[in-house]
Design an enzyme around this catalytic site. Structure first.
Site, short mmCIF file in Angstrom:
data_model
loop_
_atom_site.label_atom_id
_atom_site.label_comp_id
_atom_site.label_asym_id
_atom_site.label_seq_id
_atom_site.Cartn_x
_atom_site.Cartn_y
_atom_site.Cartn_z
N ASP A 226 45.50 42.44 46.16
CA ASP A 226 45.21 42.33 47.59
C ASP A 226 45.16 40.87 48.02
OD1 ASP A 226 44.95 45.03 47.63
OD2 ASP A 226 42.78 45.08 47.89
N ALA A 227 45.67 40.60 49.21
CA ALA A 227 45.62 39.23 49.73
C ALA A 227 44.19 38.72 49.80
CB ALA A 227 46.26 39.17 51.12
#
Length: 268
Positions: A129-130
Site C-alpha cells: 500500500d502507498a
C-alpha cells in the site's frame, strides 16, 4: 489544473513542439511532465512512456499527455536500497511512495526511482500500500520478475508486518480468517507491546494470503484499526502505522534461503 491531450501529428515534429502547440503549455512544463512519465506513445505495438522531449515524431504518430500540475508538483521521499542482488534488489519503501506509477506520472513511484538509481530495467514483483512502509523486492529482468512473482502468488513467501493499533489487544498468534471479497484470507496477530497511556498496542502480523488492504481490514474488523488508517479507522498526523518488516523465501534463481529484515524504525 488537470487535462489530457491525445493527438496524432500530421508532419515531422519534435515531441515537445507538438505537445506545446496543441496544449498551449510552456515547453518547460511539457519537458518536466515528460521526464516525470506523463507522456505516452505506441512503440512496437505497446503503450510506453515517452520521456525524450526532442524525440522526432513521424507523421501519423499518436502521443498522449496526462497533465496534472498537483501530481507533477509532488516531491517523493527517497527509498533506501538495502541490498543489490544483481537480478533483483531489496528496497525500503517509505510511507506515501507508490509501488508503481500511473498514467499521470511515475516520479513518485519506487519502480521509477529504483530504475534511475541503478540505471537498470525494473519490474514490479509484489505490491505494498502507498500509505504503508517497508520491504519491497524489485526485479531487473523479466524472467527474474516472473519467478519472484510466482513465489508471492503461490504463497511461498513468509511476510511479516508490524503495526500500531488502537486499543489494548492481547493476542498470541490470533488467527483472523474473515473472507475478503468472498476469498479466503488469513492473518496471524501477536502482541509485541501495549501502551496504556496512548491506548495503543504494537503487534506483529503474518499474512498467509495477500488480499487488498488485508491487514488493515482484518484489524479494523476486530475493532483494533491501525493508527492512522484513514480508510478503515481515523487519520493521524503520523500517517498509517504499518510496516513490512520481514521477507523470507527460497530464491527461485539460486535455491538459497533468503531472509530480509527492515532496519529499526528509529534508524530511518
Amino acid at each position: 489544473m488537470r487535462r489530457t491531450l491525445d493527438l496524432t501529428v500530421s508532419e515531422s515534429q519534435l515531441a515537445v513542439d507538438a505537445l506545446a502547440e496543441s496544449s498551449g503549455l510552456p515547453k518547460q512544463r511539457i519537458k518536466d511532465a515528460m521526464a516525470k512519465g506523463a507522456c505516452w506513445w505506441t512503440q512496437k505495438g505497446k503503450q510506453v512512456r515517452l520521456r525524450k522531449a526532442k524525440r522526432e515524431l513521424k507523421p501519423g504518430t499518436r502521443i498522449q499527455l496526462f497533465y496534472d500540475d498537483q501530481v507533477l508538483g509532488l516531491k517523493p521521499e527517497q527509498p533506501d536500497l538495502l541490498e543489490d542482488l544483481g537480478r533483483y534488489s531489496l528496497w525500503y519503501k517509505p510511507h506515501g511512495l507508490l509501488a508503481q506509477g500511473s498514467q499521470w506520472g511515475d516520479h513518485c513511484s519506487l519502480l521509477r526511482l529504483a530504475e534511475v538509481a541503478l540505471n537498470r530495467p525494473c519490474f514490479l514483483v509484489h505490491r505494498l500500500d502507498a500509505d504503508a512502509a517497508g520491504l519491497m523486492l524489485v526485479a531487473h529482468d523479466s524472467k527474474a520478475a516472473g519467478a519472484l512473482s510466482q513465489l508471492f502468488s503461490g504463497r511461498t513467501v513468509s511476510k511479516t508486518y508490524q503495526a500500531t493499533v488502537t486499543g489494548q489487544l492481547t493476542a498470541d498468534d490470533l488467527i483472523i480468517d474473515a473472507p475478503l471479497e468472498g476469498k479466503e484470507s488469513v492473518s496471524r496477530v501477536t502482541t509485541l507491546a501495549t501502551h496504556p497511556e496512548e491506548n495503543t498496542t504494537e503487534v506483529k502480523v503474518l499474512i498467509e494470503t495477500g488480499r487488498k488492504h488485508q491487514i488493515r481490514r482484518h484489524l479494523a474488523g476486530i475493532d483494533h484499526a491501525i493508527v492512522g488508517d484513514r480508510l478503515y479507522g481515523s487519520p493521524h498526523p503520523s500517517g498509517l502505522c504499518l510496516r513490512a518488516i520481514e521477507l523470507e523465501f527460497v530464491c527461485p534463481l539460486t535455491g538459497a534461503t533468503r531472509k530480509f529484515s527492515a532496519p529499526p524504525q528509529e534508524n530511518r
